[in-house]
Scaffold this motif. Structure first.
Motif, PDB file in Angstrom:
ATOM      1  N   LEU A   1       0.827  -1.210   0.000  1.00 34.48           N
ATOM      2  CA  LEU A   1       0.000   0.000   0.000  1.00 34.48           C
ATOM      3  C   LEU A   1       0.863   1.262   0.000  1.00 34.48           C
ATOM      4  CD1 LEU A   1      -2.912  -0.955   2.397  1.00 34.48           C
ATOM      5  CD2 LEU A   1      -3.019  -0.567  -0.058  1.00 34.48           C
ATOM      6  N   TYR A   2       1.944   1.247   0.770  1.00 41.61           N
ATOM      7  CA  TYR A   2       2.858   2.396   0.747  1.00 41.61           C
ATOM      8  C   TYR A   2       3.503   2.543  -0.630  1.00 41.61           C
ATOM      9  CZ  TYR A   2       2.865   3.862   5.627  1.00 41.61           C
ATOM     10  OH  TYR A   2       2.519   4.376   6.846  1.00 41.61           O
ATOM     11  N   LEU A   3       3.826   1.416  -1.261  1.00 42.47           N
ATOM     12  CA  LEU A   3       4.422   1.464  -2.587  1.00 42.47           C
ATOM     13  C   LEU A   3       3.441   2.030  -3.609  1.00 42.47           C
ATOM     14  CD1 LEU A   3       7.156   0.706  -3.750  1.00 42.47           C
ATOM     15  CD2 LEU A   3       6.217  -1.518  -4.333  1.00 42.47           C
ATOM     16  N   ARG A   4       2.171   1.657  -3.497  1.00 34.99           N
ATOM     17  CA  ARG A   4       1.148   2.207  -4.377  1.00 34.99           C
ATOM     18  C   ARG A   4       0.980   3.709  -4.148  1.00 34.99           C
ATOM     19  NH1 ARG A   4      -5.156   1.002  -3.766  1.00 34.99           N
ATOM     20  NH2 ARG A   4      -4.777   2.431  -2.059  1.00 34.99           N
ATOM     21  N   GLY A   5       1.034   4.126  -2.894  1.00 39.49           N
ATOM     22  CA  GLY A   5       0.939   5.552  -2.586  1.00 39.49           C
ATOM     23  C   GLY A   5       2.118   6.334  -3.144  1.00 39.49           C
ATOM     24  N   ALA A   6       3.299   5.723  -3.113  1.00 37.62           N
ATOM     25  CA  ALA A   6       4.476   6.379  -3.673  1.00 37.62           C
ATOM     26  C   ALA A   6       4.333   6.555  -5.177  1.00 37.62           C
ATOM     27  CB  ALA A   6       5.731   5.574  -3.353  1.00 37.62           C
ATOM     28  N   GLY A   7       3.799   5.542  -5.839  1.00 45.25           N
ATOM     29  CA  GLY A   7       3.575   5.660  -7.279  1.00 45.25           C
ATOM     30  C   GLY A   7       2.582   6.756  -7.604  1.00 45.25           C
ATOM     31  N   GLY A   8       1.513   6.841  -6.840  1.00 42.09           N
ATOM     32  CA  GLY A   8       0.522   7.891  -7.065  1.00 42.09           C
ATOM     33  C   GLY A   8       1.076   9.275  -6.799  1.00 42.09           C
ATOM     34  N   ALA A   9       1.850   9.411  -5.735  1.00 42.13           N
ATOM     35  CA  ALA A   9       2.450  10.710  -5.421  1.00 42.13           C
ATOM     36  C   ALA A   9       3.442  11.126  -6.499  1.00 42.13           C
ATOM     37  CB  ALA A   9       3.140  10.656  -4.062  1.00 42.13           C
ATOM     38  N   TYR A  10       4.197  10.162  -7.010  1.00 49.41           N
ATOM     39  CA  TYR A  10       5.153  10.456  -8.074  1.00 49.41           C
ATOM     40  C   TYR A  10       4.429  10.905  -9.341  1.00 49.41           C
ATOM     41  CZ  TYR A  10       8.744   9.829 -11.606  1.00 49.41           C
ATOM     42  OH  TYR A  10       9.603  10.040 -12.633  1.00 49.41           O
ATOM     43  N   LEU A  11       3.358  10.205  -9.699  1.00 49.50           N
ATOM     44  CA  LEU A  11       2.620  10.584 -10.901  1.00 49.50           C
ATOM     45  C   LEU A  11       1.938  11.940 -10.761  1.00 49.50           C
ATOM     46  CD1 LEU A  11       1.061   7.157 -11.919  1.00 49.50           C
ATOM     47  CD2 LEU A  11       2.959   8.383 -13.003  1.00 49.50           C
ATOM     48  N   ARG A  12       1.440  12.261  -9.556  1.00 52.51           N
ATOM     49  CA  ARG A  12       0.836  13.579  -9.345  1.00 52.51           C
ATOM     50  C   ARG A  12       1.886  14.679  -9.473  1.00 52.51           C
ATOM     51  NH1 ARG A  12      -2.277  10.778  -5.708  1.00 52.51           N
ATOM     52  NH2 ARG A  12      -0.883  11.171  -3.971  1.00 52.51           N
ATOM     53  N   ARG A  13       3.084  14.432  -8.992  1.00 52.28           N
ATOM     54  CA  ARG A  13       4.147  15.446  -9.121  1.00 52.28           C
ATOM     55  C   ARG A  13       4.571  15.621 -10.572  1.00 52.28           C
ATOM     56  NH1 ARG A  13       8.261  16.041  -4.170  1.00 52.28           N
ATOM     57  NH2 ARG A  13       6.682  16.159  -2.559  1.00 52.28           N
ATOM     58  N   MET A  14       4.554  14.548 -11.345  1.00 52.39           N
ATOM     59  CA  MET A  14       4.929  14.658 -12.748  1.00 52.39           C
ATOM     60  C   MET A  14       3.857  15.410 -13.542  1.00 52.39           C
ATOM     61  SD  MET A  14       7.822  13.394 -13.484  1.00 52.39           S
ATOM     62  CE  MET A  14       8.549  13.928 -11.962  1.00 52.39           C
ATOM     63  N   ARG A  15       2.600  15.293 -13.120  1.00 51.67           N
ATOM     64  CA  ARG A  15       1.503  15.959 -13.816  1.00 51.67           C
ATOM     65  C   ARG A  15       1.507  17.457 -13.574  1.00 51.67           C
ATOM     66  NH1 ARG A  15      -4.393  14.344 -12.171  1.00 51.67           N
ATOM     67  NH2 ARG A  15      -3.064  13.542 -10.558  1.00 51.67           N
ATOM     68  N   GLU A  16       2.008  17.899 -12.421  1.00 53.08           N
ATOM     69  CA  GLU A  16       1.983  19.325 -12.076  1.00 53.08           C
ATOM     70  C   GLU A  16       3.030  20.094 -12.776  1.00 53.08           C
ATOM     71  OE1 GLU A  16       2.308  19.562  -7.878  1.00 53.08           O
ATOM     72  OE2 GLU A  16       0.274  18.895  -7.563  1.00 53.08           O
TER      73      GLU A  16
END
Length: 79
Positions: A64-79
């Protein structure tokens, strides 16, 4: 007065987040690795027949932490 069939104005993408920034993806990856290591230690150190329970819980938390890291990384790339 606006008619009932009028479309609302589109909401700015940045307006839905108020207050906090996302957690750093590197911190979330570190926590994921920590929990996966806890799962490996539980599997190796515990000798009871129920050792799968804490191992599976720790592995699930790590994933779950790994999935959260992936989501946080993708949100930062989108901004």
């Amino acid at each position: 007065m606006t008619p009932s069939h009028a479309r609302p104005k589109p909401v700015d993408q940045s307006s839905y987040r108020v207050g906090r920034r996302d957690t750093a993806p590197l911190l979330l990856v570190a926590l994921a690795v920590l929990w996966i290591a806890v799962a490996a230690v539980c599997e190796a150190a515990l000798h009871a027949s129920w050792r799968l329970i804490p191992s599976m819980v720790a592995l699930g938390i790590g994933l779950l932490y790994l999935r959260g890291a992936g989501g946080a990384y993708l949100r930062r790339m989108r901004e």
